[in-house]
Design a protein around this motif. Structure first.
Motif, PDB file in Angstrom:
ATOM      1  N   VAL A 159      98.821  75.637  34.419  1.00 38.52           N
ATOM      2  CA  VAL A 159     100.084  76.375  34.528  1.00 38.52           C
ATOM      3  C   VAL A 159     100.778  76.471  33.171  1.00 38.52           C
ATOM      4  CG1 VAL A 159     102.386  76.352  35.565  1.00 38.52           C
ATOM      5  CG2 VAL A 159     100.384  75.805  36.956  1.00 38.52           C
ATOM      6  N   ALA A 160     100.700  75.411  32.386  1.00 33.50           N
ATOM      7  CA  ALA A 160     101.355  75.394  31.073  1.00 33.50           C
ATOM      8  C   ALA A 160     100.772  76.434  30.124  1.00 33.50           C
ATOM      9  CB  ALA A 160     101.239  74.005  30.452  1.00 33.50           C
ATOM     10  N   ASP A 161      99.561  76.927  30.401  1.00 36.25           N
ATOM     11  CA  ASP A 161      98.915  77.909  29.526  1.00 36.25           C
ATOM     12  C   ASP A 161      99.256  79.348  29.894  1.00 36.25           C
ATOM     13  OD1 ASP A 161      97.720  75.928  28.048  1.00 36.25           O
ATOM     14  OD2 ASP A 161      95.828  75.981  29.153  1.00 36.25           O
ATOM     15  N   ILE A 162     100.013  79.542  30.959  1.00 30.08           N
ATOM     16  CA  ILE A 162     100.442  80.894  31.336  1.00 30.08           C
ATOM     17  C   ILE A 162     101.672  81.258  30.507  1.00 30.08           C
ATOM     18  CG2 ILE A 162     101.266  82.384  33.196  1.00 30.08           C
ATOM     19  CD1 ILE A 162      99.903  80.425  35.163  1.00 30.08           C
ATOM     20  N   VAL A 163     101.556  82.311  29.702  1.00 30.32           N
ATOM     21  CA  VAL A 163     102.684  82.754  28.881  1.00 30.32           C
ATOM     22  C   VAL A 163     103.640  83.602  29.715  1.00 30.32           C
ATOM     23  CG1 VAL A 163     103.374  84.101  26.851  1.00 30.32           C
ATOM     24  CG2 VAL A 163     101.290  82.702  26.788  1.00 30.32           C
ATOM     25  N   HIS A 177      97.697  81.758  27.176  1.00 32.67           N
ATOM     26  CA  HIS A 177      97.937  81.324  25.801  1.00 32.67           C
ATOM     27  C   HIS A 177      96.757  81.644  24.878  1.00 32.67           C
ATOM     28  CE1 HIS A 177      99.920  79.060  22.689  1.00 32.67           C
ATOM     29  NE2 HIS A 177      98.901  78.247  22.544  1.00 32.67           N
ATOM     30  N   ASN A 178      95.542  81.669  25.429  1.00 32.44           N
ATOM     31  CA  ASN A 178      94.351  81.950  24.611  1.00 32.44           C
ATOM     32  C   ASN A 178      94.071  83.444  24.452  1.00 32.44           C
ATOM     33  OD1 ASN A 178      93.419  82.674  27.120  1.00 32.44           O
ATOM     34  ND2 ASN A 178      91.803  81.122  27.236  1.00 32.44           N
ATOM     35  N   GLY A 179      94.983  84.284  24.949  1.00 30.82           N
ATOM     36  CA  GLY A 179      94.826  85.729  24.817  1.00 30.82           C
ATOM     37  C   GLY A 179      94.136  86.389  25.998  1.00 30.82           C
TER      38      GLY A 179
END
Length: 250
Positions: A159-163, A177-179
């Protein structure tokens, strides 16, 4: 197509009888191979009957459905959980895209869940989703993961990687976050509810953002957010005060 061997595990005899009757009358894809009323009897039935689908009550007389699954070395069947309204459990199911039905049992909801379970059997993704479910039950909020499904693949995303998330009618695009981008055939409103406890804010009819990925708020041109992925996200007049309250409380 051979009928799917289905086991019903519920501690209430009327519920077991009701579900059996529904499946016998309305489901052409399933056959009830047995029933059980608890963790111990359920494990015995699974080992003896080798079901392909298990309808599993969350609360049993001698434990929980989760206790039962944890005692199995290898889960070779699809699972549909049966639960009374428990907000935490339901949210956990939705987070991991694990199928469940609510009590009192509704015929249409049960048959829809069975159709989804058949799809999981074909895609062979059940263990992946159950693993994420149990991981989430034991993890810290910052380590929670969500299951996202598109037409070809299933993604387990932190969840923390969802911008941010962006709506397109009945579809939602997740920007990570990784595009990477993942397009899911569910509405933004569903994810707004699901992510409400994880610092996500609806800034606009079409936009849901992860507050932790805000770079800056630009007040010109009506107001917009610069996000960590380089995007600019509009802020509606109605949401501007809510956003300002957040900044004031940092």
């Amino acid at each position: 197509m051979n009928k799917i061997r289905t086991l019903i595990i519920d501690d209430e005899a009327p519920i077991r009888e009701l579900i059996s009757g529904i499946l016998e009358s309305y489901s052409e894809h399933t056959e009830v191979c047995g029933t059980a009323d608890g963790v111990t009897t359920g494990l015995e039935a699974i080992r003896q009957l080798n079901p392909e689908l298990v309808l599993l009550d969350v609360n049993l007389t001698d434990g929980t459905g989760f206790d039962l699954l944890r005692q199995l070395d290898d889960i070779r069947f699809s699972v549909i959980f049966i639960t009374a309204y428990e907000k935490y459990a339901v949210k956990a199911f939705r987070f991991s895209a694990v199928d469940y039905i609510m009590k009192p049992v509704n015929i249409d909801e049960l048959l829809t869940a069975i159709d989804k379970a058949i799809e999981l059997m074909e895609r062979k993704t059940l263990n992946q989703q159950l693993k994420n479910f149990f991981d989430n039950m034991n993890s810290k909020p910052e380590d929670k993961k969500i299951v996202l499904k598109d037409s070809k693949s299933i993604y387990i995303v932190k969840v923390a990687d969802i911008v941010r998330c962006e709506a397109d009618h009945n579809y939602t695009t997740f920007y990570l976050h990784n595009g990477k981008q993942v397009i899911v055939s569910k509405t933004l409103k569903e994810y707004e509810e699901l992510l409400s406890d994880f610092m996500f804010l609806r800034t606009h009819q079409s936009h849901l953002i992860n507050i932790n990925h805000i770079i800056s708020f630009e007040k010109n041109e009506g107001g917009y957010l610069r996000m960590a992925d380089g995007s600019s996200v509009p802020v509606s007049k109605r949401k501007r005060d809510e956003l300002m309250d957040f900044f004031d409380n940092i």
